[in-house]
Design a protein around this motif. Structure first.
Motif, PDB file in Angstrom:
ATOM      1  N   LEU A 545     -24.711  28.774  34.205  1.00 25.01           N
ATOM      2  CA  LEU A 545     -24.019  30.050  34.347  1.00 25.01           C
ATOM      3  C   LEU A 545     -24.355  30.963  33.175  1.00 25.01           C
ATOM      4  CD1 LEU A 545     -21.908  31.991  35.559  1.00 25.01           C
ATOM      5  CD2 LEU A 545     -20.148  30.696  34.336  1.00 25.01           C
ATOM      6  N   VAL A 546     -24.712  32.211  33.491  1.00 25.11           N
ATOM      7  CA  VAL A 546     -24.926  33.246  32.474  1.00 25.11           C
ATOM      8  C   VAL A 546     -24.014  34.413  32.826  1.00 25.11           C
ATOM      9  CG1 VAL A 546     -26.558  34.845  31.416  1.00 25.11           C
ATOM     10  CG2 VAL A 546     -27.317  32.553  32.082  1.00 25.11           C
ATOM     11  N   LEU A 547     -23.110  34.742  31.917  1.00 24.34           N
ATOM     12  CA  LEU A 547     -22.192  35.866  32.107  1.00 24.34           C
ATOM     13  C   LEU A 547     -22.443  36.871  30.996  1.00 24.34           C
ATOM     14  CD1 LEU A 547     -19.778  37.263  33.467  1.00 24.34           C
ATOM     15  CD2 LEU A 547     -18.269  35.900  31.998  1.00 24.34           C
ATOM     16  N   ARG A 548     -22.874  38.072  31.387  1.00 22.09           N
ATOM     17  CA  ARG A 548     -23.126  39.144  30.418  1.00 22.09           C
ATOM     18  C   ARG A 548     -22.118  40.256  30.665  1.00 22.09           C
ATOM     19  NH1 ARG A 548     -29.273  38.070  31.451  1.00 22.09           N
ATOM     20  NH2 ARG A 548     -29.016  39.502  33.208  1.00 22.09           N
ATOM     21  N   VAL A 549     -21.344  40.552  29.644  1.00 21.84           N
ATOM     22  CA  VAL A 549     -20.272  41.541  29.732  1.00 21.84           C
ATOM     23  C   VAL A 549     -20.623  42.676  28.785  1.00 21.84           C
ATOM     24  CG1 VAL A 549     -17.799  41.923  29.500  1.00 21.84           C
ATOM     25  CG2 VAL A 549     -18.641  39.690  30.249  1.00 21.84           C
ATOM     26  N   ARG A 550     -20.931  43.849  29.341  1.00 20.09           N
ATOM     27  CA  ARG A 550     -21.401  44.971  28.526  1.00 20.09           C
ATOM     28  C   ARG A 550     -20.568  46.211  28.805  1.00 20.09           C
ATOM     29  NH1 ARG A 550     -27.726  44.274  29.972  1.00 20.09           N
ATOM     30  NH2 ARG A 550     -26.828  43.062  31.654  1.00 20.09           N
ATOM     31  N   ASP A 551     -20.085  46.836  27.736  1.00 23.38           N
ATOM     32  CA  ASP A 551     -19.272  48.044  27.847  1.00 23.38           C
ATOM     33  C   ASP A 551     -18.112  47.796  28.804  1.00 23.38           C
ATOM     34  OD1 ASP A 551     -18.340  50.638  27.553  1.00 23.38           O
ATOM     35  OD2 ASP A 551     -19.660  51.435  29.112  1.00 23.38           O
ATOM     36  N   VAL A 552     -17.334  46.773  28.510  1.00 27.53           N
ATOM     37  CA  VAL A 552     -16.184  46.403  29.330  1.00 27.53           C
ATOM     38  C   VAL A 552     -14.956  46.321  28.426  1.00 27.53           C
ATOM     39  CG1 VAL A 552     -15.147  44.568  30.732  1.00 27.53           C
ATOM     40  CG2 VAL A 552     -17.548  45.184  31.067  1.00 27.53           C
ATOM     41  N   VAL A 553     -13.832  46.795  28.925  1.00 28.30           N
ATOM     42  CA  VAL A 553     -12.549  46.654  28.233  1.00 28.30           C
ATOM     43  C   VAL A 553     -11.641  45.832  29.130  1.00 28.30           C
ATOM     44  CG1 VAL A 553     -10.526  47.843  27.331  1.00 28.30           C
ATOM     45  CG2 VAL A 553     -12.788  48.832  26.984  1.00 28.30           C
ATOM     46  N   ILE A 554     -11.090  44.764  28.577  1.00 24.41           N
ATOM     47  CA  ILE A 554     -10.117  43.937  29.291  1.00 24.41           C
ATOM     48  C   ILE A 554      -8.778  44.105  28.583  1.00 24.41           C
ATOM     49  CG2 ILE A 554      -9.456  41.589  29.947  1.00 24.41           C
ATOM     50  CD1 ILE A 554     -12.412  40.894  30.062  1.00 24.41           C
ATOM     51  N   GLY A 555      -7.830  44.756  29.254  1.00 20.93           N
ATOM     52  CA  GLY A 555      -6.544  45.055  28.641  1.00 20.93           C
ATOM     53  C   GLY A 555      -6.585  46.391  27.930  1.00 20.93           C
ATOM     54  N   GLY A 556      -5.925  47.386  28.468  1.00 16.92           N
ATOM     55  CA  GLY A 556      -5.953  48.714  27.867  1.00 16.92           C
ATOM     56  C   GLY A 556      -4.957  48.852  26.743  1.00 16.92           C
ATOM     57  N   ASP A 557      -4.751  50.096  26.301  1.00 15.80           N
ATOM     58  CA  ASP A 557      -3.816  50.354  25.204  1.00 15.80           C
ATOM     59  C   ASP A 557      -2.370  50.270  25.658  1.00 15.80           C
ATOM     60  OD1 ASP A 557      -5.939  50.806  23.484  1.00 15.80           O
ATOM     61  OD2 ASP A 557      -6.049  52.932  23.994  1.00 15.80           O
ATOM     62  N   ALA A 558      -2.123  50.490  26.949  1.00 12.02           N
ATOM     63  CA  ALA A 558      -0.755  50.492  27.452  1.00 12.02           C
ATOM     64  C   ALA A 558      -0.339  49.082  27.872  1.00 12.02           C
ATOM     65  CB  ALA A 558      -0.635  51.448  28.637  1.00 12.02           C
ATOM     66  N   ALA A 559       0.957  48.804  27.783  1.00 10.09           N
ATOM     67  CA  ALA A 559       1.504  47.521  28.225  1.00 10.09           C
ATOM     68  C   ALA A 559       1.611  47.528  29.750  1.00 10.09           C
ATOM     69  CB  ALA A 559       2.869  47.300  27.595  1.00 10.09           C
ATOM     70  N   PRO A 560       1.593  46.355  30.392  1.00 13.08           N
ATOM     71  CA  PRO A 560       1.394  45.052  29.752  1.00 13.08           C
ATOM     72  C   PRO A 560      -0.087  44.684  29.639  1.00 13.08           C
ATOM     73  CG  PRO A 560       1.928  44.755  32.068  1.00 13.08           C
ATOM     74  CD  PRO A 560       1.958  46.235  31.819  1.00 13.08           C
ATOM     75  N   VAL A 561      -0.400  43.812  28.670  1.00 13.89           N
ATOM     76  CA  VAL A 561      -1.766  43.313  28.534  1.00 13.89           C
ATOM     77  C   VAL A 561      -1.920  42.054  29.380  1.00 13.89           C
ATOM     78  CG1 VAL A 561      -2.043  44.276  26.226  1.00 13.89           C
ATOM     79  CG2 VAL A 561      -1.191  41.941  26.491  1.00 13.89           C
ATOM     80  N   PHE A 562      -3.147  41.566  29.511  1.00 15.01           N
ATOM     81  CA  PHE A 562      -3.399  40.329  30.245  1.00 15.01           C
ATOM     82  C   PHE A 562      -2.877  39.134  29.440  1.00 15.01           C
ATOM     83  CE2 PHE A 562      -6.222  43.315  32.128  1.00 15.01           C
ATOM     84  CZ  PHE A 562      -6.465  42.876  33.422  1.00 15.01           C
ATOM     85  N   TYR A 563      -2.415  38.121  30.157  1.00 14.31           N
ATOM     86  CA  TYR A 563      -1.942  36.915  29.477  1.00 14.31           C
ATOM     87  C   TYR A 563      -3.086  36.272  28.689  1.00 14.31           C
ATOM     88  CZ  TYR A 563       0.900  32.728  28.804  1.00 14.31           C
ATOM     89  OH  TYR A 563       1.624  31.710  28.244  1.00 14.31           O
ATOM     90  N   LYS A 564      -4.277  36.190  29.307  1.00 11.75           N
ATOM     91  CA  LYS A 564      -5.488  35.721  28.638  1.00 11.75           C
ATOM     92  C   LYS A 564      -6.614  36.694  28.958  1.00 11.75           C
ATOM     93  CE  LYS A 564      -4.293  30.788  28.865  1.00 11.75           C
ATOM     94  NZ  LYS A 564      -4.740  29.435  29.315  1.00 11.75           N
ATOM     95  N   GLY A 565      -7.585  36.782  28.045  1.00  5.98           N
ATOM     96  CA  GLY A 565      -8.679  37.724  28.235  1.00  5.98           C
ATOM     97  C   GLY A 565      -9.838  37.134  29.010  1.00  5.98           C
ATOM     98  N   ILE A 566     -10.642  36.294  28.360  1.00  4.93           N
ATOM     99  CA  ILE A 566     -11.790  35.644  28.992  1.00  4.93           C
ATOM    100  C   ILE A 566     -11.693  34.145  28.761  1.00  4.93           C
ATOM    101  CG2 ILE A 566     -14.303  35.387  28.992  1.00  4.93           C
ATOM    102  CD1 ILE A 566     -14.572  38.262  28.179  1.00  4.93           C
ATOM    103  N   VAL A 567     -11.816  33.385  29.824  1.00  9.06           N
ATOM    104  CA  VAL A 567     -11.874  31.920  29.748  1.00  9.06           C
ATOM    105  C   VAL A 567     -13.219  31.510  30.332  1.00  9.06           C
ATOM    106  CG1 VAL A 567     -10.859  29.752  30.491  1.00  9.06           C
ATOM    107  CG2 VAL A 567      -9.379  31.694  29.943  1.00  9.06           C
ATOM    108  N   PHE A 568     -14.061  30.870  29.517  1.00  9.93           N
ATOM    109  CA  PHE A 568     -15.443  30.595  29.921  1.00  9.93           C
ATOM    110  C   PHE A 568     -15.789  29.139  29.658  1.00  9.93           C
ATOM    111  CE2 PHE A 568     -20.013  30.337  29.341  1.00  9.93           C
ATOM    112  CZ  PHE A 568     -20.495  31.091  30.402  1.00  9.93           C
TER     113      PHE A 568
END
Length: 761
Positions: A545-568
């Motif tokens: 598996l190859v995962l390339r994440v470019r110019d991506v935001v996970i969870g913005g400035d406003a609430a609520p945020v994600f419980y977890k961001g990236i699990v790989f």
């Protein structure tokens, strides 16, 4: 008698079979008017069972007339609509027509002879021609009829099997023309409802060029957009010295190589002096001698106004090069996770694309390849050092693929719900041998309930690359709180992914903003974190598996945020110029190589744990409602577990526990973690005295170069014993600020030229 010659243009034809996703450029002498559309209708005919409803099409022709096309055996309205791309217009019943049995027809299933001659215009936007001869009919002895099919009419192209017909044909000799109908043959111009207006041709151009400022020589100018270069020799022979017939064959060979359509004419040009770059080599391109062992390319450079061999010495009698050698190219792993191919020639460096098609620049430029060399980490370090030197490096000339990769492109509708968008749906209209799927997201999309799933097991056999691309400024994907069990009202006990990747494939996520959907109604306090993992990805034990994440935001400035961001797990993760803001784990990985890079601006991107603003200590509960505020280990920005190697550049890593290392390496020859130009900070307002910059629970070497450690209770937490060895922690040119306690290294070995003055002891 019709004869067959061929233009091998399979790839553009295959691309057109993606269901009409491309734009149309009408490039044939039989181009249809932009407004021309078929009119579908029903009529009644006598059959074995009496009066039967059948379908037909009225097709506009170039001369202003129309012809009637029988649709023999096409009895389902849905199939007829898909064939011509008519999705909304009504299909009326007509009683004023009589369709002669000799009228041309399209049959369901197709009945055009398998050996009928075919020509595919080498552009997705062009036209194809197919000899109109039914199964069982002999080759036409006199000028007959042929179908003209716009390549963007995906339904017709697929039904008539244009791609498969082209694939069965043998490769043509270089310079051979496409199949041309006999003089007097009658075209049957097909059309579809999804045709669009003509657009300018933006592909390759090939011209004969007269260069008075370069020894008054003739060369070939090859250009596409802002990219251009001069071909001085073909197969080692200077173009200037060829006869008119040899020049014509050479131009035809280059046009075939570059898939230049007949609509783009080759002319004689006199380039402006500014088009002649003194550092750009004048190239030798092979057409017939690419596989010959004795062919060494005669690339030339301009020195003091005269052409000289780039390698070897000039042979005045032939214009070739004596004692030359093939130049090599290097495959370089880039900081964004991709691999680039670089070849120095003359005073420039050619940036060559790595393409899946057999025809490559390396082959036709006579380059001898070699691998970039070194381990994964060594190659990333080399890319980092090269990036630092870019201002003094030779100019880079980037070339696109000679033949575009077989990519199926799909544009999602605005506001699409990715929860109901499946791989099977996305690939339904793709060519059978498409190698990549490119999904374009509009300005906004949503994930309402189940995750957007990319599963290698569901993809077509040859498709192992998926690119999900947003708008350049970033497409917003609003992610809703999941209903656990998808239909039940039970509370979530584990975070559900928003994007789920499974199996060994290459996935690119670009220009995306994954944010939580605003909660409905009012709450007494801050909203609970979204019970989601932004991206969850797992490869097979083979780690393909190859995962390339470019110019991506996970969870913005406003609430609520994600419980977890990236699990790989199980492959290679490249996080480039992206930010992750989560409640518990920012980024966690095991059985993986992980690169996390903010480039070119250090500190512009972050990985954060406990990133949701406005929380109190009582709000630190898990998805079961149990309080987890008693340990900083529950809030880790970066977690590196079993069998992980990581490279971190220019990032701001923030959390009560910034880095957790639990890999256990009995021996090592290089760093398990190398962090460069990065800043590590605790989450402000939480665990002020308990926060830990680095928690170590396994052996290995962790190296922090030119990095800052700010506002922690502890810099290092290390157990008193590590089974069978130690962990070596290196701080190279560090900066420490606002550290509460002094060094407590336990079973770890710490190397640092400077330490800190604790503020709390």
């Amino acid at each position: 008698m019709m004869t067959r010659t061929w233009l091998w243009a399979l790839v553009p034809v295959l691309a057109s079979a993606c269901g009409g996703a491309g734009e149309q450029e009408m490039t044939s002498e039989h181009a249809l008017a932009a407004a021309a559309r078929p009119t579908l209708f029903r009529y009644r005919a006598l059959g074995a069972a009496g009066s039967e409803v059948r379908y037909a099409a009225e097709l506009p022709q170039d001369d202003g007339t129309t012809i009637l096309l029988r649709l023999e055996g096409c009895l389902e309205e849905r199939a007829v609509r898909e064939l011509f791309g008519v999705r909304r217009s009504a299909i009326a019943e007509r009683t004023d027509v009589i369709i002669d049995a000799a009228a041309p027809m399209i049959a369901c299933p197709d009945r055009i002879a398998a050996d009928a001659s075919v020509y595919a215009e080498p552009r997705t936007q062009g036209l194809s021609r197919l000899e109109y001869r039914l199964d069982g009919e002999p080759p036409q002895a006199a000028p007959g009829r042929y179908l003209v099919i716009p390549n963007r009419c995906g339904g017709l192209m697929k039904h008539l099997g244009i791609a498969e017909r082209a694939r069965r044909a043998p490769a043509p000799p270089l310079g051979s023309p496409g199949w041309t109908p006999e003089p007097g043959a009658t075209p049957i111009q097909l059309s579809c409802a999804n045709e669009r207006a003509t657009e300018p041709y933006d592909g390759w151009e090939v011209h004969s060029a007269w260069l008075p400022s370069v020894e008054f020589r003739w060369m070939v100018l090859v250009k596409k957009g802002d990219t251009s270069f001069f071909v001085e020799s073909l197969d080692g022979r200077p173009y200037n010295d060829l006869t008119d017939a040899e020049r014509a064959r050479g131009l035809a060979g280059l046009r075939t190589l570059l898939a230049v359509p007949t609509s783009s004419e080759s002319t004689d040009v006199v380039p402006e002096d500014e088009e002649i770059r003194p550092d750009m080599p004048f190239l030798d391109v092979c057409l017939d001698r690419c596989g010959a062992a004795g062919w060494i390319p005669a690339h030339k450079v301009l020195r003091d106004g005269y052409l000289e061999c780039e390698s070897g010495s000039l042979d005045p009698s032939t214009g070739g090069c004596l004692d030359g050698e093939r130049r090599g190219y290097t495959d370089r792993l880039e900081l964004n996770g991709t691999t680039s191919r670089r070849a120095p020639l003359g005073g420039v460096v050619l940036d060559l694309p790595i393409c899946t098609a057999g025809e490559t620049w390396e082959r036709h430029f006579g380059l001898a390849g070699h691998d970039g060399g070194g381990t994964w980490l060594a190659r990333l370090i080399a890319a980092y050092n090269a990036g630092k030197r870019e201002g003094t490096a030779p100019p880079l000339v980037s070339l696109p693929c000679l033949v575009p990769d077989r990519t199926c492109s799909v544009q999602l509708r605005e506001g699409a719900d990715l929860s109901t968008t499946t791989v099977a749906t996305l690939t339904r209209s793709c060519a059978v041998d498409a190698e990549a799927l490119e999904v374009h997201v509009g300005e906004r999309a949503t994930v309402s309930r189940p995750p957007f799933t990319l599963d290698a097991a569901v993809l077509p056999a040859r498709m192992r690359t998926v690119r999900v691309v947003g708008e350049p400024e970033g497409s917003i994907i609003s992610v809703a709180q999941p209903t656990c069990g998808f239909g039940s009202s039970a509370a979530c006990t584990d975070a559900q992914p928003a994007v789920l990747v499974q199996g060994d494939l290459t996935v690119d996520l670009e220009h995306l903003r994954l944010v939580s959907r605003a909660p409905t109604g009012s709450t007494a306090g801050p909203p609970a974190p979204l019970a989601r993992v932004g991206v969850q990805a797992a490869g097979s034990p083979a780690r393909g598996l190859v995962l390339r994440v470019r110019d991506v935001v996970i969870g913005g400035d406003a609430a609520p945020v994600f419980y977890k961001g990236i699990v790989f797990s199980g492959g290679t993760l490249a996080l480039h110029s992206s930010s992750v803001r989560a409640f518990t784990d920012g980024v966690s990985a095991d059985r993986a190589r992980v690169s996390i890079v903010s480039w070119p601006v250090a500190g512009a991107h972050t990985i954060e744990s406990l990133a949701q603003p406005g929380l109190t200590a009582d709000d630190l509960v898990d998805l079961r409602g149990e309080w987890i505020g008693g340990s900083v280990a529950n809030f880790r920005a970066l977690t590196l577990s079993a069998d992980v190697q990581a490279f971190v550049v220019g990032m701001r890593v923030s959390g009560p526990m910034a880095v957790a290392w639990s890999d256990d390496r009995a021996t090592w020859t290089e760093d398990g973690l190398l962090a460069v130009d990065s800043t590590f900070t605790s989450a402000p307002g939480y665990f002020d005295r308990e926060s830990v910059m680095l928690s170590v629970a396994g052996r290995g070497q962790l190296n922090f170069v030119n990095s800052s450690v700010v506002n922690f209770g502890h810099v290092l937490r290390c157990p008193s014993r590590l089974s069978g060895g130690t962990a070596k922690i290196i701080f190279d040119r560090p900066e420490f600020d606002e550290i509460t306690y002094g060094l407590r290294q336990g079973a770890c070995t710490v190397e640092s030229a400077t330490l800190w003055d604790p503020t709390g002891e």
